[in-house]
Scaffold this active site. Structure first.
Site, PDB file in Angstrom:
ATOM      1  N   ASN A  98       0.777  -1.240   0.000  1.00  0.00           N
ATOM      2  CA  ASN A  98       0.000   0.000   0.000  1.00  0.00           C
ATOM      3  C   ASN A  98       0.809   1.293   0.000  1.00  0.00           C
ATOM      4  OD1 ASN A  98      -2.461  -1.455   0.139  1.00  0.00           O
ATOM      5  ND2 ASN A  98      -2.121  -1.752   2.322  1.00  0.00           N
ATOM      6  N   TYR A  99       2.063   1.257   0.419  1.00  0.00           N
ATOM      7  CA  TYR A  99       2.818   2.503   0.569  1.00  0.00           C
ATOM      8  C   TYR A  99       4.041   2.603  -0.325  1.00  0.00           C
ATOM      9  CZ  TYR A  99      -0.195   3.368   4.527  1.00  0.00           C
ATOM     10  OH  TYR A  99      -1.294   3.584   5.298  1.00  0.00           O
ATOM     11  N   ASN A 100       4.696   1.492  -0.604  1.00  0.00           N
ATOM     12  CA  ASN A 100       5.863   1.529  -1.482  1.00  0.00           C
ATOM     13  C   ASN A 100       5.396   1.507  -2.935  1.00  0.00           C
ATOM     14  OD1 ASN A 100       7.340   1.305   0.851  1.00  0.00           O
ATOM     15  ND2 ASN A 100       8.079  -0.760   0.442  1.00  0.00           N
TER      16      ASN A 100
END
Length: 140
Positions: A98-100
Protein backbone atom coordinates in the site's frame (compact mmCIF):
# COMPACT_ATOMS: atom_id res chain seq x y z
CA UNK A 1 31.43 -9.16 3.16
CA UNK A 2 27.82 -10.03 4.02
CA UNK A 3 26.98 -10.62 0.34
CA UNK A 4 29.92 -13.00 -0.08
CA UNK A 5 28.99 -14.85 3.10
CA UNK A 6 25.23 -15.25 2.59
CA UNK A 7 25.02 -15.47 -1.16
CA UNK A 8 24.30 -12.49 -3.36
CA UNK A 9 20.57 -12.96 -3.91
CA UNK A 10 19.80 -13.79 -0.27
CA UNK A 11 21.84 -10.87 1.05
CA UNK A 12 20.24 -8.42 -1.38
CA UNK A 13 16.72 -9.59 -0.55
CA UNK A 14 17.48 -9.39 3.18
CA UNK A 15 18.69 -5.82 2.59
CA UNK A 16 15.40 -5.08 0.78
CA UNK A 17 13.42 -6.57 3.67
CA UNK A 18 15.26 -4.48 6.25
CA UNK A 19 14.66 -1.33 4.16
CA UNK A 20 10.99 -2.26 3.89
CA UNK A 21 11.01 -2.77 7.68
CA UNK A 22 12.18 0.83 8.10
CA UNK A 23 9.22 2.04 6.02
CA UNK A 24 6.82 -0.17 7.97
CA UNK A 25 8.15 1.19 11.27
CA UNK A 26 7.79 4.78 10.07
CA UNK A 27 4.18 4.01 9.16
CA UNK A 28 3.69 2.19 12.49
CA UNK A 29 2.77 -1.12 10.82
CA UNK A 30 3.22 -3.34 13.82
CA UNK A 31 1.94 -6.79 14.53
CA UNK A 32 2.13 -9.16 17.44
CA UNK A 33 4.78 -11.81 17.14
CA UNK A 34 3.22 -15.10 16.03
CA UNK A 35 2.14 -17.31 18.92
CA UNK A 36 4.35 -20.12 17.72
CA UNK A 37 7.36 -17.88 16.99
CA UNK A 38 9.60 -19.58 19.56
CA UNK A 39 8.64 -22.98 18.14
CA UNK A 40 9.49 -21.78 14.63
CA UNK A 41 12.91 -20.58 15.79
CA UNK A 42 13.49 -23.87 17.62
CA UNK A 43 12.70 -25.81 14.41
CA UNK A 44 15.05 -23.57 12.44
CA UNK A 45 17.76 -24.14 15.07
CA UNK A 46 17.26 -27.91 14.77
CA UNK A 47 17.67 -27.73 11.00
CA UNK A 48 20.78 -25.55 11.38
CA UNK A 49 22.26 -28.06 13.84
CA UNK A 50 21.53 -30.89 11.41
CA UNK A 51 23.21 -29.06 8.52
CA UNK A 52 26.22 -28.26 10.74
CA UNK A 53 26.56 -31.97 11.43
CA UNK A 54 26.29 -32.78 7.73
CA UNK A 55 28.92 -30.12 7.01
CA UNK A 56 31.27 -31.62 9.61
CA UNK A 57 30.83 -35.06 8.04
CA UNK A 58 31.41 -33.62 4.57
CA UNK A 59 34.63 -31.98 5.76
CA UNK A 60 35.89 -35.34 7.03
CA UNK A 61 35.48 -37.17 3.77
CA UNK A 62 33.25 -35.41 1.31
CA UNK A 63 33.95 -33.73 -1.95
CA UNK A 64 34.74 -30.05 -2.19
CA UNK A 65 31.45 -29.45 -4.02
CA UNK A 66 29.45 -31.03 -1.17
CA UNK A 67 31.34 -29.00 1.43
CA UNK A 68 30.66 -25.81 -0.53
CA UNK A 69 26.97 -26.68 -0.95
CA UNK A 70 26.51 -27.41 2.76
CA UNK A 71 28.38 -24.22 3.68
CA UNK A 72 26.10 -22.16 1.44
CA UNK A 73 23.02 -23.91 2.81
CA UNK A 74 24.12 -23.19 6.39
CA UNK A 75 24.87 -19.53 5.66
CA UNK A 76 21.48 -19.06 3.99
CA UNK A 77 19.64 -20.69 6.89
CA UNK A 78 21.46 -18.51 9.43
CA UNK A 79 20.73 -15.37 7.41
CA UNK A 80 17.06 -16.31 7.10
CA UNK A 81 16.89 -16.89 10.87
CA UNK A 82 18.40 -13.45 11.59
CA UNK A 83 15.92 -11.81 9.21
CA UNK A 84 12.97 -13.69 10.73
CA UNK A 85 13.93 -12.56 14.24
CA UNK A 86 14.46 -8.97 13.12
CA UNK A 87 11.12 -8.78 11.32
CA UNK A 88 8.92 -10.64 13.81
CA UNK A 89 6.97 -7.57 15.04
CA UNK A 90 6.62 -5.72 11.75
CA UNK A 91 3.85 -6.14 9.17
CA UNK A 92 5.89 -5.87 5.98
CA UNK A 93 3.04 -6.64 3.61
CA UNK A 94 1.10 -3.47 4.45
CA UNK A 95 3.90 -1.10 3.50
CA UNK A 96 5.02 -3.17 0.48
CA UNK A 97 1.51 -3.35 -0.96
CA UNK A 98 0.00 0.00 0.00
CA UNK A 99 2.82 2.50 0.57
CA UNK A 100 5.86 1.53 -1.48
CA UNK A 101 5.61 2.38 -5.18
CA UNK A 102 5.94 -1.01 -6.91
CA UNK A 103 7.90 0.60 -9.76
CA UNK A 104 10.71 1.31 -7.29
CA UNK A 105 10.77 -2.33 -6.18
CA UNK A 106 10.67 -3.56 -9.78
CA UNK A 107 13.51 -1.22 -10.80
CA UNK A 108 15.57 -2.29 -7.77
CA UNK A 109 15.05 -5.97 -8.60
CA UNK A 110 16.03 -5.42 -12.24
CA UNK A 111 19.05 -3.33 -11.30
CA UNK A 112 20.37 -5.96 -8.87
CA UNK A 113 19.26 -9.10 -10.76
CA UNK A 114 16.95 -10.21 -7.96
CA UNK A 115 13.95 -12.23 -9.18
CA UNK A 116 10.76 -10.17 -8.97
CA UNK A 117 9.11 -13.19 -7.35
CA UNK A 118 11.14 -12.58 -4.19
CA UNK A 119 9.28 -9.43 -3.07
CA UNK A 120 6.02 -10.07 -4.97
CA UNK A 121 3.93 -13.24 -4.90
CA UNK A 122 1.75 -14.25 -7.87
CA UNK A 123 -1.26 -12.18 -6.84
CA UNK A 124 0.87 -9.05 -6.37
CA UNK A 125 2.55 -9.65 -9.72
CA UNK A 126 -0.91 -9.70 -11.29
CA UNK A 127 -1.91 -6.57 -9.37
CA UNK A 128 1.22 -4.64 -10.34
CA UNK A 129 1.60 -5.63 -14.02
CA UNK A 130 1.57 -1.92 -14.86
CA UNK A 131 4.78 -1.46 -12.84
CA UNK A 132 6.69 -4.22 -14.65
CA UNK A 133 7.22 -2.18 -17.82
CA UNK A 134 9.65 0.25 -16.16
CA UNK A 135 13.34 -0.47 -16.48
CA UNK A 136 16.14 -0.64 -13.93
CA UNK A 137 16.79 3.10 -14.24
CA UNK A 138 13.35 4.16 -12.95
CA UNK A 139 13.51 6.92 -10.33
CA UNK A 140 10.67 8.27 -8.25
Amino acid sequence: EQIRKEGRETALFNFYSVANKEVAELCNHQRAAPKNFEEQIARIDERITKVRGELAEAKKGGSAARIEAKSRQLEKMEADKRTKIELKNVALGTSRINYNDPRITVAWCKRHDVPITKPFNKSLLAKFTWAMKDGPDYTF
